[in-house]
Scaffold this motif. Sequence first.
Motif, short mmCIF file in Angstrom:
data_model
loop_
_atom_site.label_atom_id
_atom_site.label_comp_id
_atom_site.label_asym_id
_atom_site.label_seq_id
_atom_site.Cartn_x
_atom_site.Cartn_y
_atom_site.Cartn_z
N ARG A 228 34.79 22.91 -9.02
CA ARG A 228 33.43 22.67 -9.49
C ARG A 228 32.89 21.35 -8.97
NH1 ARG A 228 35.54 24.10 -15.51
NH2 ARG A 228 35.84 26.36 -15.19
N PHE A 229 31.55 21.30 -8.84
CA PHE A 229 30.92 20.10 -8.31
C PHE A 229 31.14 18.89 -9.21
CE2 PHE A 229 27.30 17.23 -7.57
CZ PHE A 229 27.51 16.98 -6.22
N ALA A 230 31.27 19.11 -10.52
CA ALA A 230 31.50 17.98 -11.44
C ALA A 230 32.78 17.26 -11.08
CB ALA A 230 31.53 18.48 -12.88
N TYR A 231 33.85 18.01 -10.75
CA TYR A 231 35.10 17.36 -10.35
C TYR A 231 34.94 16.68 -8.99
CZ TYR A 231 39.92 16.43 -9.12
OH TYR A 231 41.07 15.79 -8.75
N PHE A 232 34.25 17.33 -8.07
CA PHE A 232 33.98 16.75 -6.75
C PHE A 232 33.32 15.38 -6.90
CE2 PHE A 232 31.19 16.12 -3.11
CZ PHE A 232 31.98 16.45 -2.03
N ARG A 233 32.33 15.31 -7.75
CA ARG A 233 31.61 14.05 -7.95
C ARG A 233 32.51 12.99 -8.58
NH1 ARG A 233 27.75 15.99 -10.86
NH2 ARG A 233 28.72 15.47 -12.86
N THR A 234 33.29 13.39 -9.58
CA THR A 234 34.20 12.46 -10.25
C THR A 234 35.27 11.94 -9.30
OG1 THR A 234 33.86 13.55 -12.38
CG2 THR A 234 35.85 12.21 -12.15
N ARG A 235 35.81 12.85 -8.49
CA ARG A 235 36.90 12.47 -7.59
C ARG A 235 36.40 11.57 -6.46
NH1 ARG A 235 40.10 10.35 -5.33
NH2 ARG A 235 41.95 11.08 -4.23
N THR A 236 35.22 11.83 -5.91
CA THR A 236 34.71 10.98 -4.84
C THR A 236 34.38 9.59 -5.36
OG1 THR A 236 32.52 11.98 -5.15
CG2 THR A 236 33.88 12.85 -3.37
N TYR A 237 33.86 9.52 -6.58
CA TYR A 237 33.59 8.21 -7.19
C TYR A 237 34.91 7.46 -7.39
CZ TYR A 237 32.01 4.68 -10.53
OH TYR A 237 31.74 3.49 -11.16
N ALA A 238 35.91 8.16 -7.89
CA ALA A 238 37.22 7.53 -8.11
C ALA A 238 37.84 7.08 -6.80
CB ALA A 238 38.15 8.50 -8.84
N GLU A 239 37.60 7.82 -5.72
CA GLU A 239 38.12 7.40 -4.42
C GLU A 239 37.49 6.09 -3.98
OE1 GLU A 239 40.55 7.86 -0.94
OE2 GLU A 239 40.60 8.61 -3.00
N GLY A 240 36.20 5.93 -4.27
CA GLY A 240 35.55 4.65 -3.96
C GLY A 240 36.18 3.51 -4.74
N LEU A 241 36.46 3.73 -6.02
CA LEU A 241 37.16 2.72 -6.82
C LEU A 241 38.52 2.39 -6.21
CD1 LEU A 241 36.50 4.07 -10.45
CD2 LEU A 241 35.34 2.15 -9.35
N SER A 242 39.24 3.44 -5.78
CA SER A 242 40.58 3.25 -5.22
C SER A 242 40.53 2.47 -3.91
CB SER A 242 41.24 4.62 -4.98
OG SER A 242 41.35 5.35 -6.17
N LYS A 243 39.56 2.80 -3.05
CA LYS A 243 39.45 2.09 -1.78
C LYS A 243 39.15 0.61 -2.00
CE LYS A 243 40.27 5.53 0.94
NZ LYS A 243 41.60 5.62 1.59
N ALA A 244 38.39 0.30 -3.04
CA ALA A 244 38.13 -1.10 -3.35
C ALA A 244 39.43 -1.82 -3.71
CB ALA A 244 37.12 -1.21 -4.49
N LEU A 245 40.30 -1.16 -4.46
CA LEU A 245 41.59 -1.75 -4.82
C LEU A 245 42.49 -1.93 -3.60
CD1 LEU A 245 42.34 0.18 -8.14
CD2 LEU A 245 41.53 -2.17 -7.91
N VAL A 246 42.50 -0.91 -2.74
CA VAL A 246 43.31 -1.00 -1.52
C VAL A 246 42.81 -2.13 -0.64
CG1 VAL A 246 43.96 0.19 0.61
CG2 VAL A 246 43.98 1.44 -1.56
N ALA A 247 41.48 -2.23 -0.48
CA ALA A 247 40.92 -3.30 0.35
C ALA A 247 41.25 -4.67 -0.22
CB ALA A 247 39.41 -3.12 0.45
N ARG A 248 41.26 -4.78 -1.55
CA ARG A 248 41.62 -6.07 -2.16
C ARG A 248 43.09 -6.40 -1.88
NH1 ARG A 248 40.06 -9.86 -5.72
NH2 ARG A 248 41.65 -10.78 -7.08
N SER A 249 43.94 -5.38 -1.86
CA SER A 249 45.36 -5.61 -1.67
C SER A 249 45.72 -5.95 -0.23
CB SER A 249 46.14 -4.37 -2.11
OG SER A 249 47.52 -4.51 -1.87
N VAL A 250 45.12 -5.20 0.74
CA VAL A 250 45.54 -5.35 2.14
C VAL A 250 44.43 -5.85 3.05
CG1 VAL A 250 47.30 -3.57 1.89
CG2 VAL A 250 45.00 -2.94 2.69
N GLY A 251 43.23 -6.08 2.51
CA GLY A 251 42.11 -6.54 3.32
C GLY A 251 41.23 -5.38 3.75
N ALA A 252 39.93 -5.61 3.84
CA ALA A 252 38.98 -4.55 4.17
C ALA A 252 39.16 -4.05 5.60
CB ALA A 252 37.55 -5.04 3.96
N GLY A 253 39.62 -4.93 6.50
CA GLY A 253 39.79 -4.52 7.90
C GLY A 253 40.71 -3.34 8.03
N LYS A 254 41.95 -3.47 7.55
CA LYS A 254 42.92 -2.38 7.60
C LYS A 254 42.64 -1.34 6.53
CE LYS A 254 45.91 -2.85 10.94
NZ LYS A 254 46.10 -1.75 11.93
#
Length: 334
Positions: A228-254
Amino acid sequence: MPVRVSVVVCVYTEDRWEDILAAVSSVRAQSRPALETLLVVDHNPVLLDRLTREYQEVTGVRVLPNAGPRGLSAGRNTGITASRGEVVAFLDDDAVAESDWLSRFAAAYDDPRVMAVGGRTEPVWASGRRPDWFPDEFDWVVGCSYRGLPPGLVRVRNILGGNASFRRTAFDLAGGFATGIGRDGDRRPLGGEETELCIRLSRASPDAILLVDDRAVIHHKVPEARERFAYFRTRTYAEGLSKALVARSVGAGKGLESERRYATRVLPAGVARGLRDQVLARRGGARRAGAIVAGVLTAAGGYVVGSVRARRDGTTFSVVRIDAPAQANREAAA
């Protein structure tokens, strides 16, 4: 001497009982047998007891509790520490592996520089077919390989965690999966822990090679709720949150290196393909194009929010060192 492969399956709910049994059966049916299968139960005593009874007389299957905090990262670290193989493979608890899955992984480790190998994950839609609005470019939303990944046996920045393997020494070099990134029992479907680990591994060992072999195939169940689209929207938003954490850990470049190519090349091509399909009266074309745009916007929003929160809260991550217990296990198995 061929490498020995331990397989770790992290589990957390009885709702997936039949899926868990199917996952273990697929490992036991491999043309190249696993050294062992480790079922790591995430803070669920009822499931732990039930699985212990189910496999107590089955050779090569061990059931153990997550020894760390609740969540997938700690569960994987528990499995790594308890493992005895020179290679540790990970299989999702709602997936089944094709019979040559482990042989494909093992063959790649003939090169001593190879530290990680991933495979291809195909969706099995509960409704029987892909929803016509769901773009191939976003199959990562449901834990599967997506359009834009390079075909064949290729070198990559990171592999995907549900169909993955690592040389045991990779964890000696870089540590285990970081807790504080990825799924931790919260309802929000976070991710990114394997990306962070792979980048950390490449920094610890610059000569390390990480590969994806699209012949190492598993089939991943996609329940109706995730169609369902509701899960699609929730998961893509959560991926953005996750990428922010990864970038904080290893730097935005990598941390965002592969994502830049995906966002600037793969996704625009997907939008164009959807609009072309619409012009050609192919079902769902405009909806697929719209879903790509919506996915980009919600992921970007999650990234902004996650970046602000990480700076405000001073988010930190715990990287588990994995050494002595696993070494003792390997010596005992030798």
